[in-house]
Design a protein around this motif. Sequence first.
Motif, mmCIF file in Angstrom:
data_model
loop_
_atom_site.group_PDB
_atom_site.id
_atom_site.type_symbol
_atom_site.label_atom_id
_atom_site.label_comp_id
_atom_site.label_asym_id
_atom_site.label_seq_id
_atom_site.Cartn_x
_atom_site.Cartn_y
_atom_site.Cartn_z
ATOM 1 N N VAL A 253 -34.361 58.565 94.614
ATOM 2 C CA VAL A 253 -33.621 59.285 93.516
ATOM 3 C C VAL A 253 -35.196 59.471 92.145
ATOM 4 N N CYS A 254 -35.078 60.424 92.110
ATOM 5 C CA CYS A 254 -36.029 60.431 90.900
ATOM 6 C C CYS A 254 -35.682 59.470 89.684
ATOM 7 N N LEU A 255 -36.510 58.660 89.162
ATOM 8 C CA LEU A 255 -36.647 57.560 88.749
ATOM 9 C C LEU A 255 -36.252 58.127 86.756
ATOM 10 N N SER A 256 -36.187 60.002 86.515
ATOM 11 C CA SER A 256 -36.350 60.470 85.610
ATOM 12 C C SER A 256 -35.094 61.099 85.608
ATOM 13 N N CYS A 257 -34.573 61.534 86.376
ATOM 14 C CA CYS A 257 -33.423 62.127 86.536
ATOM 15 C C CYS A 257 -31.551 62.042 87.188
ATOM 16 N N VAL B 145 -38.450 56.624 98.452
ATOM 17 C CA VAL B 145 -37.721 57.586 97.178
ATOM 18 C C VAL B 145 -36.766 57.864 97.759
ATOM 19 N N TYR C 86 -36.966 60.964 103.411
ATOM 20 C CA TYR C 86 -36.618 61.051 101.514
ATOM 21 C C TYR C 86 -38.315 61.014 101.687
ATOM 22 N N SER D 194 -32.347 62.921 90.399
ATOM 23 C CA SER D 194 -31.738 64.017 91.382
ATOM 24 C C SER D 194 -32.766 62.871 92.441
ATOM 25 N N ASP D 195 -31.585 64.052 93.813
ATOM 26 C CA ASP D 195 -32.196 63.373 95.210
ATOM 27 C C ASP D 195 -33.361 63.802 95.409
ATOM 28 N N MET D 196 -34.076 63.314 95.819
ATOM 29 C CA MET D 196 -35.644 62.909 96.084
ATOM 30 C C MET D 196 -36.095 64.271 97.163
#
Length: 193
Positions: free
Chosen positions: A102-106, A100, A90, A108-110
């Motif tokens: 996962v995306c903090l907004s959606c 990081v 990641y 999704s896998d980063m």
Amino acid sequence: MDFWNFTLSMKGVDGNFKIDWQILGPILAAQAAKAIDPTTPHVYEAMHVYGSYDPSKSADSKLKNWFTNTLDKMSGVHVVLHERQKKRNYPKCPSCQTEVSVCLSCGSDMRGTEEKGVDTRIATDMVSLAWANGYNTAVLISADRDYVPVAEFLQTKGIKVIHGAFPPNGSILSQKCWGNINLPSIRNSFQRI
């Protein structure tokens, strides 16, 4: 030819540039022959295009279709495709180095994808085709200095490697090759109208 290196470099020169893929190979062969000896006739044998695509992206599905159903069917063109692979690690915060995931907004896998195997396949094919006496001059289109050893090795065997270059990118590879072609300077000759 490293497809992504070539197309992204062309976009860097001219964002609206359209390539006429049908005439590109013969033009590169003529330029290589001109660099070696303008008085000697030349023969265009083939153009090998190496690329990658992400099977999870719909745009890349269209790209794969173009590679296999259009480009690979052109006379003298051979396409080698590799599926892009999900990155193992990641991304990390540049300050604290925390991964990081996962995306903090959606959510999704980063992890993005990366191209694996294309550079190795280009180098392997260059050596194996030379071994089979498939060519005596190659035009290598990539700015990647990882090709320096293969260019140097082939030249010890009498094979001339001409660098299809986007100066100043790839200057080390240009220095180690027998000669080079400044692709931006001849781009009008292979522009699709």
